[in-house]
Write a protein that holds these residues in place. Sequence first.
Motif, short mmCIF file in Angstrom:
data_model
loop_
_atom_site.label_atom_id
_atom_site.label_comp_id
_atom_site.label_asym_id
_atom_site.label_seq_id
_atom_site.Cartn_x
_atom_site.Cartn_y
_atom_site.Cartn_z
N ILE A 1 0.82 -1.22 0.00
CA ILE A 1 0.00 0.00 0.00
C ILE A 1 0.86 1.27 0.00
O ILE A 1 0.37 2.37 0.27
N VAL A 2 2.14 1.13 -0.33
CA VAL A 2 3.06 2.28 -0.40
C VAL A 2 3.69 2.29 -1.79
O VAL A 2 4.16 1.26 -2.28
N ARG A 3 3.71 3.47 -2.42
CA ARG A 3 4.32 3.57 -3.74
C ARG A 3 5.46 4.59 -3.73
O ARG A 3 5.37 5.64 -3.08
N SER A 4 6.51 4.24 -4.47
CA SER A 4 7.70 5.08 -4.62
C SER A 4 7.71 5.73 -6.00
O SER A 4 6.91 5.37 -6.89
N LEU A 5 8.64 6.63 -6.20
CA LEU A 5 8.80 7.28 -7.51
C LEU A 5 9.05 6.25 -8.60
O LEU A 5 8.42 6.29 -9.67
N ASP A 6 9.96 5.32 -8.35
CA ASP A 6 10.29 4.32 -9.37
C ASP A 6 9.08 3.46 -9.71
O ASP A 6 8.86 3.12 -10.88
#
Length: 284
Positions: free
Chosen positions: A154-159
């Motif tokens: 449930i966490v998203r990064s730039l990549d």
Amino acid sequence: MPIPADPLVSTAWLAEHLDAPDVRIVDGSWHMPAAQRDPKAEYDRVHIPGAVFFDIDEIADETSDLPHMLPSPIKFAARVKKLGLGDGSRIVVYDTSGILPAARVWWEFRAMGHEDVVVLDGGLPKWIAEGRPVDDLVVAPQERHFTPRFQADIVRSLDQMKRNLETGREQVVDARAAGRFTGRDPEPRAGLRGGHIPGSRNIPLSALLAPDGTMLPAEKLAEVFEAAGVDVARPVAATCGSGITASVVALALARLGRPRAAVYDGSWTEWGGRGDAPVATGEA
């Protein structure tokens, strides 16, 4: 005394369970710097009895130059332990906005593996308007062990958001106001480009809330997502200015029975500040 499956609870529910031994109340208030408001000072003056203050800017990744990014699980556990928030706690989060930063705190606890957390619908404004109790007493919680279990899904990064441009696996929902989404209005943070992540859909915060500051019921929320071209049966990654309003989108989807929506933590502060991240302008 189970907390309802709905990720929000009413003021009536909290009033009924205010003294329950396993319920812990959290003030997660936060304001944009331009508002020149001190949420901790406001908490010191008035809060729901027994509530502790969760500082979004302090319980954060101090190594990042982006605002209030998720801290490491170790730091998160150490901070909330001191607030008396731990394993077995039933956590109710509110804020002075109605529903906004409280949703961010809700998402952070869930990102750290604590699912027994809900948001007070309508927050402190509704609680006070109904004449329910508040005080200014110092709260001295007993420390409680917190076991972090990081939930990367449930966490998203730039990549990850960049890769999604190629795969299209997730729908991207942007919770900023329409003018910021299209690039017509300037960003409140200096140095950011206008516009949105290509392919994303716009559902401003205001579209998810009723006039009294509570969240719309599930059937109305479903209409909002459908009108924006979002299929709630498919995966969603939410974004906004700095990861706070995006959490309200995740909260709304949880109310619709889709509790695993992701939040892009860096949001537009990261994406819009980088020359290597493509930007689209205009309507979705």
